[in-house]
Motif scaffolding. Structure first.
Motif, PDB file in Angstrom:
ATOM      1  N   VAL A 169      47.410  -7.541 -25.549  1.00 24.39           N
ATOM      2  CA  VAL A 169      47.971  -6.219 -25.812  1.00 24.39           C
ATOM      3  C   VAL A 169      48.621  -5.670 -24.542  1.00 24.39           C
ATOM      4  O   VAL A 169      49.709  -5.087 -24.589  1.00 24.39           O
ATOM      5  CB  VAL A 169      46.878  -5.258 -26.327  1.00 24.39           C
ATOM      6  CG1 VAL A 169      47.457  -3.872 -26.570  1.00 24.39           C
ATOM      7  CG2 VAL A 169      46.262  -5.806 -27.614  1.00 24.39           C
ATOM      8  N   SER A 184      51.954  -7.270 -24.024  1.00 22.45           N
ATOM      9  CA  SER A 184      52.929  -6.739 -24.971  1.00 22.45           C
ATOM     10  C   SER A 184      53.371  -5.333 -24.575  1.00 22.45           C
ATOM     11  O   SER A 184      54.560  -4.997 -24.667  1.00 22.45           O
ATOM     12  CB  SER A 184      52.335  -6.731 -26.386  1.00 22.45           C
ATOM     13  OG  SER A 184      53.245  -6.201 -27.314  1.00 22.45           O
ATOM     14  N   TRP A 185      52.437  -4.485 -24.136  1.00 23.76           N
ATOM     15  CA  TRP A 185      52.799  -3.137 -23.686  1.00 23.76           C
ATOM     16  C   TRP A 185      53.765  -3.201 -22.509  1.00 23.76           C
ATOM     17  O   TRP A 185      54.738  -2.436 -22.444  1.00 23.76           O
ATOM     18  CB  TRP A 185      51.538  -2.370 -23.283  1.00 23.76           C
ATOM     19  CG  TRP A 185      50.853  -1.669 -24.408  1.00 23.76           C
ATOM     20  CD1 TRP A 185      50.610  -2.161 -25.664  1.00 23.76           C
ATOM     21  CD2 TRP A 185      50.303  -0.342 -24.383  1.00 23.76           C
ATOM     22  NE1 TRP A 185      49.931  -1.235 -26.418  1.00 23.76           N
ATOM     23  CE2 TRP A 185      49.723  -0.104 -25.658  1.00 23.76           C
ATOM     24  CE3 TRP A 185      50.208   0.648 -23.423  1.00 23.76           C
ATOM     25  CZ2 TRP A 185      49.093   1.088 -25.975  1.00 23.76           C
ATOM     26  CZ3 TRP A 185      49.583   1.839 -23.744  1.00 23.76           C
ATOM     27  CH2 TRP A 185      49.037   2.058 -25.005  1.00 23.76           C
ATOM     28  N   SER A 217      57.080  -4.057 -23.704  1.00 25.81           N
ATOM     29  CA  SER A 217      57.649  -2.893 -24.394  1.00 25.81           C
ATOM     30  C   SER A 217      58.192  -1.888 -23.390  1.00 25.81           C
ATOM     31  O   SER A 217      59.259  -1.290 -23.599  1.00 25.81           O
ATOM     32  CB  SER A 217      56.582  -2.240 -25.278  1.00 25.81           C
ATOM     33  OG  SER A 217      56.064  -3.162 -26.223  1.00 25.81           O
ATOM     34  N   GLU A 227      58.782  -6.806 -31.666  1.00 30.58           N
ATOM     35  CA  GLU A 227      58.286  -6.142 -30.463  1.00 30.58           C
ATOM     36  C   GLU A 227      59.428  -5.480 -29.699  1.00 30.58           C
ATOM     37  O   GLU A 227      59.260  -4.399 -29.139  1.00 30.58           O
ATOM     38  CB  GLU A 227      57.573  -7.172 -29.581  1.00 30.58           C
ATOM     39  CG  GLU A 227      56.846  -6.613 -28.390  1.00 30.58           C
ATOM     40  CD  GLU A 227      56.219  -7.697 -27.564  1.00 30.58           C
ATOM     41  OE1 GLU A 227      55.030  -7.994 -27.769  1.00 30.58           O
ATOM     42  OE2 GLU A 227      56.921  -8.284 -26.704  1.00 30.58           O
ATOM     43  N   THR A 246      54.531  -2.931 -29.287  1.00 31.73           N
ATOM     44  CA  THR A 246      53.364  -3.704 -29.692  1.00 31.73           C
ATOM     45  C   THR A 246      52.935  -3.413 -31.126  1.00 31.73           C
ATOM     46  O   THR A 246      52.669  -2.275 -31.494  1.00 31.73           O
ATOM     47  CB  THR A 246      52.193  -3.407 -28.746  1.00 31.73           C
ATOM     48  OG1 THR A 246      52.612  -3.625 -27.401  1.00 31.73           O
ATOM     49  CG2 THR A 246      50.992  -4.291 -29.063  1.00 31.73           C
ATOM     50  N   LEU A 306      53.950  -9.191 -32.357  1.00 32.10           N
ATOM     51  CA  LEU A 306      53.251 -10.063 -31.414  1.00 32.10           C
ATOM     52  C   LEU A 306      53.250 -11.506 -31.905  1.00 32.10           C
ATOM     53  O   LEU A 306      53.412 -12.448 -31.112  1.00 32.10           O
ATOM     54  CB  LEU A 306      51.820  -9.555 -31.219  1.00 32.10           C
ATOM     55  CG  LEU A 306      51.059 -10.067 -29.998  1.00 32.10           C
ATOM     56  CD1 LEU A 306      51.845  -9.847 -28.714  1.00 32.10           C
ATOM     57  CD2 LEU A 306      49.694  -9.382 -29.900  1.00 32.10           C
TER      58      LEU A 306
END
Length: 453
Positions: free
Chosen positions: A53, A56-57, A60, A147, A152, A157
């Protein structure tokens, strides 16, 4: 609830949905508080989010996704979405998905979501009230959940990593999706290519290991179905008898963008087409209601082609694609044909300019003078250029201005300059290019381009 004020480490180690959810929610909510910060403050995210996570953040953030992004109307809808799904390989798996997932979850309040390989949602099935509530926060058929587009989320993902994933509540990058939990798994074709994503979505009940296991098992069953279909002896024998001609249930692909020779894809084979053959197939794909001989003649040539010429052209095309692909009176496709034009248009419809540029290998059949093809070519060129100019994305503008169609586009260079730091060498290079265009075309012509004339 668990507090992080004492500096303790979050009580999770893996990626399966078995972490204490109360603690996960508290830490993720704290992480949202740092999104408007920078530098050292962003470094605190590492202690608050699960590793996948967190990664992914950070992607982003680099992609400038706005965590407070509001819901908009971008996406495929209605007939466009139905046609896209019908031509997509995952359509053949929908009965299996219904049997293994939808039938058992419909009464539980959970939803079954099917997306394509890009993260575009093809269907959301479940209780009508829950489906409507999910649509209000951005989980709806036709929307892009990649994404890159919304940050996220479980589907995004999976598309990014190719691996099963679950995202719970405030772990979503977008604040408006914080009430959703999703468990998703990839579906691959026999060659290992991602063809779609399956997800069970709902509330906190989805954050259980058995839900993710169920989605994984269904995805595996779907992959086995694709493999068995590809290996079925009857299909191999039929392919040999018909020398590769498609059967009525086959799905075809048509590539007409760019300077290369147009090609038709049948399973794993690619067949070169003449320009006239590609023109006819594209026009039929663009007119699913069918075309009479007279109408087709007008779309193919400004001069009056007679019906005999049209019949001869269709006969030659049948010799290449087989007799089952289209019928006559009117001429109409009997087999779905997925075109790169349709894929590019779908990316533009969903606001995905980056994907649209990747799909845009060049103009539609650039050597064609057929009136119907010229209309399609002009429509896509104008739509793509407008989308690029409106994006304000430096990467998109760089790619456009480095290509043949954008190399002398003064409006695009001006928009690109607005994204650059005036103190950098890049800004100076862009400014120099704009001055060259000003001298070449004259200030008036440049001004007209900047206003889209």
């Amino acid at each position: 609830m668990v507090s992080n004020m004492a500096g303790g480490q979050p009580p999770w180690h893996g990626t399966e949905p078995d972490a204490p959810l109360g603690a996960l929610e508290v830490y993720a909510e704290q992480a949202h508080g740092y999104l408007g910060a920078s530098g050292d403050q962003l470094g605190k995210l590492a202690g608050l989010l699960r590793p996948p996570v967190l990664e992914s953040w950070l992607r982003s953030l680099r992609g400038r996704v706005d965590p407070m992004d509001a819901l908009d109307d971008r996406g495929l809808r209605g007939a466009d979405l139905r046609r896209y799904l019908q031509a997509h390989p995952i359509a053949a798996l929908m009965p299996l998905i219904d049997k293994l997932l939808v039938e058992d979850t419909a009464a539980t309040g959970l939803m079954v979501v099917v997306a394509d390989q890009f993260g575009r949602v093809l269907s959301v099935q479940g209780n009508d009230e829950r489906v409507a509530a999910a649509a209000e926060v951005g989980l709806r058929a036709g929307d892009d959940l990649s994404e890159r587009r919304i940050g996220t989320n479980a589907i995004g993902l999976v598309v990014r990593t190719g691996r099963a994933a679950w995202i719970h509540g405030p772990e979503h990058f977008l604040y408006r999706m914080r009430q959703i939990t999703g468990a998703a798994a990839p579906v691959h074709d026999p060659d290992g290519r991602l063809v779609g994503v399956l997800m069970i979505a709902g509330g906190v009940r989805v954050a259980r290991p058995e839900i993710l296991a169920l989605v994984k098992a269904t995805a595996t069953a779907a992959e086995m179905d694709l493999l068995l279909t590809a290996m079925r002896p009857g299909q191999r024998d039929a392919a040999r008898r018909d020398a590769g001609r498609p059967q009525p249930a086959a799905r075809l692909g048509l590539d007409v963008l760019g300077l290369g020779q147009p090609q038709l894809s049948i399973a794993d084979r690619r067949i070169p087409l003449s320009q006239r053959q590609a023109e006819i197939l594209l026009l039929l794909a663009e007119h699913p209601e069918g075309l009479g001989a007279d109408h087709l003649a007008l779309l193919l040539d400004d001069s009056d082609l007679d019906n005999g010429t049209i019949r001869a052209a269709m006969s030659r095309l049948r010799a290449v694609v087989g007799p089952a692909v289209f019928g006559s009176r009117p001429y109409r496709l009997h087999v779905p044909v997925a075109t790169d034009v349709e894929a590019l248009r779908a990316a533009l419809d969903s606001g995905d300019v980056d994907s649209a540029l990747r799909l845009h290998a060049g103009p539609v059949l650039p050597r064609s003078t057929a009136p119907g093809i010229i209309d399609i070519r002009d429509e896509l060129r104008v739509r793509l250029r407008i989308a690029v100019l409106k994006s304000g994305d430096p990467g998109v503008l760089r790619r456009w201005t480095s290509g043949a169609e954008g190399r002398d586009d003064a409006a695009a260079w001006t928009a690109y300059r607005a994204t650059a730091d005036p103190e950098t060498a890049l800004y100076a290079q862009i400014e120099a290019k704009i001055r060259v265009l000003d001298r070449r075309m004259g200030a008036d012509a440049t001004r007209m381009q900047r206003f889209g004339a």
